[in-house]
Structures are given as C-alpha cells and as structure tokens.
Motif scaffolding. Structure first.
Motif, PDB file in Angstrom:
ATOM      1  N   TRP A 129      -3.457 -18.401   1.522  1.00  0.00           N
ATOM      2  CA  TRP A 129      -2.946 -18.146   0.185  1.00  0.00           C
ATOM      3  C   TRP A 129      -3.642 -16.969  -0.494  1.00  0.00           C
ATOM      4  O   TRP A 129      -3.196 -16.481  -1.530  1.00  0.00           O
ATOM      5  N   LEU A 130      -4.729 -16.459   0.087  1.00  0.00           N
ATOM      6  CA  LEU A 130      -5.544 -15.433  -0.558  1.00  0.00           C
ATOM      7  C   LEU A 130      -5.155 -14.042  -0.096  1.00  0.00           C
ATOM      8  O   LEU A 130      -4.974 -13.793   1.096  1.00  0.00           O
ATOM      9  N   SER A 131      -5.027 -13.134  -1.066  1.00  0.00           N
ATOM     10  CA  SER A 131      -4.769 -11.731  -0.777  1.00  0.00           C
ATOM     11  C   SER A 131      -5.906 -10.894  -1.350  1.00  0.00           C
ATOM     12  O   SER A 131      -6.480 -11.227  -2.385  1.00  0.00           O
ATOM     13  N   ILE A 132      -6.205  -9.798  -0.666  1.00  0.00           N
ATOM     14  CA  ILE A 132      -7.244  -8.875  -1.099  1.00  0.00           C
ATOM     15  C   ILE A 132      -6.556  -7.617  -1.616  1.00  0.00           C
ATOM     16  O   ILE A 132      -5.773  -6.985  -0.901  1.00  0.00           O
ATOM     17  N   LYS A 133      -6.863  -7.274  -2.874  1.00  0.00           N
ATOM     18  CA  LYS A 133      -6.270  -6.093  -3.492  1.00  0.00           C
ATOM     19  C   LYS A 133      -7.184  -4.900  -3.251  1.00  0.00           C
ATOM     20  O   LYS A 133      -8.365  -4.939  -3.566  1.00  0.00           O
ATOM     21  N   ASN A 134      -6.587  -3.836  -2.713  1.00  0.00           N
ATOM     22  CA  ASN A 134      -7.335  -2.611  -2.476  1.00  0.00           C
ATOM     23  C   ASN A 134      -7.792  -2.035  -3.812  1.00  0.00           C
ATOM     24  O   ASN A 134      -7.015  -1.953  -4.754  1.00  0.00           O
ATOM     25  N   THR A 135      -9.040  -1.635  -3.889  1.00  0.00           N
ATOM     26  CA  THR A 135      -9.623  -1.132  -5.123  1.00  0.00           C
ATOM     27  C   THR A 135      -8.963   0.162  -5.576  1.00  0.00           C
ATOM     28  O   THR A 135      -8.787   0.389  -6.758  1.00  0.00           O
ATOM     29  N   HIS A 136      -8.597   1.018  -4.632  1.00  0.00           N
ATOM     30  CA  HIS A 136      -8.023   2.317  -4.970  1.00  0.00           C
ATOM     31  C   HIS A 136      -6.517   2.325  -4.715  1.00  0.00           C
ATOM     32  O   HIS A 136      -5.990   3.177  -4.020  1.00  0.00           O
ATOM     33  N   GLY A 137      -5.835   1.406  -5.280  1.00  0.00           N
ATOM     34  CA  GLY A 137      -4.393   1.324  -5.110  1.00  0.00           C
ATOM     35  C   GLY A 137      -3.909  -0.077  -5.388  1.00  0.00           C
ATOM     36  O   GLY A 137      -4.664  -0.951  -5.776  1.00  0.00           O
ATOM     37  N   ASN A 138      -2.641  -0.270  -5.231  1.00  0.00           N
ATOM     38  CA  ASN A 138      -2.056  -1.578  -5.514  1.00  0.00           C
ATOM     39  C   ASN A 138      -1.695  -2.351  -4.253  1.00  0.00           C
ATOM     40  O   ASN A 138      -1.000  -3.353  -4.328  1.00  0.00           O
ATOM     41  N   SER A 139      -2.147  -1.894  -3.102  1.00  0.00           N
ATOM     42  CA  SER A 139      -1.777  -2.577  -1.873  1.00  0.00           C
ATOM     43  C   SER A 139      -2.540  -3.896  -1.736  1.00  0.00           C
ATOM     44  O   SER A 139      -3.692  -4.012  -2.137  1.00  0.00           O
ATOM     45  N   LEU A 140      -1.860  -4.876  -1.189  1.00  0.00           N
ATOM     46  CA  LEU A 140      -2.443  -6.193  -0.943  1.00  0.00           C
ATOM     47  C   LEU A 140      -2.499  -6.439   0.556  1.00  0.00           C
ATOM     48  O   LEU A 140      -1.565  -6.113   1.279  1.00  0.00           O
TER      49      LEU A 140
END
Length: 103
Positions: free
Chosen positions: A3-14
């Motif tokens: 259920w967990l997603s990691i959001k890229n710090t320099h963008g909106n990609s998950l």
C-alpha cells in the motif's frame, strides 16, 4: 507493505515501496564485520514500523531516508555516514556540515 508509495523528491513520480531495495541499501552501508553482528532483518522491521507509524500511504523519499538514517545511527555510525553520502541529496557543504555536527 504494498500500500506504500515513495514520492520522488524532485518531481511528482511515485514508486512502489520495495523491501528488497531497502534491504540492499542497508547491506551496502554496513561493512562485513557489522553484517556478522547486526540483525539486518530486525533493522528493516524497525524501519518499517516507523514508516507504518507515520500513517501515510505516500511518503517522500527524503522522509524515508531520514527514517533509515535515524534507525541505523545508533547501530553503526559508519553505516550512517555511508548511507547519508549515497542517498541524501545535499545542496551545499553547509548542509553536510550541519548534519555531521548533529552526530
């Protein structure tokens, strides 16, 4: 923890959380002598418990890095430094110096 997603710090990609990636990053930060002494599975479990306690389904990559750093710091200072240098994007020397002063 699917259920967990990691959001890229320099963008909106998950990206989906992958325990194997976390495991590899911890193994890489520890030297051979530490690997013989430290229960890496227990360390990973501690990190995951801290992630779960945030009650978030999306966590910023930098927040995940800070959780990992705070978890491995009392276990191995050398692993802390290795993990910090390979995973934390620092903007300048002052930021690095401030982090190192807190050690």
């Amino acid at each position: 923890m699917g259920w967990l997603s990691i959001k890229n710090t320099h963008g909106n990609s998950l990206n989906a959380y992958k325990k194997g990636v976390l495991y590899k990053s911890i193994i890489t930060a520890l030297d051979d002598k530490e690997l013989a002494k430290i229960d890496v599975d227990n360390l990973i479990d501690s990190i995951e418990q801290k992630i779960i306690s945030t009650r978030k389904t999306i966590i910023e990559k930098n927040e995940l890095i800070k959780i990992v750093l705070n978890t491995i710091k009392p276990v191995s200072l050398s692993a802390y430094i290795k993990y910090l240098s390979s995973h934390m994007a620092l903007d300048n020397k002052r930021q690095l110096n401030n982090i190192l002063k807190d050690i």
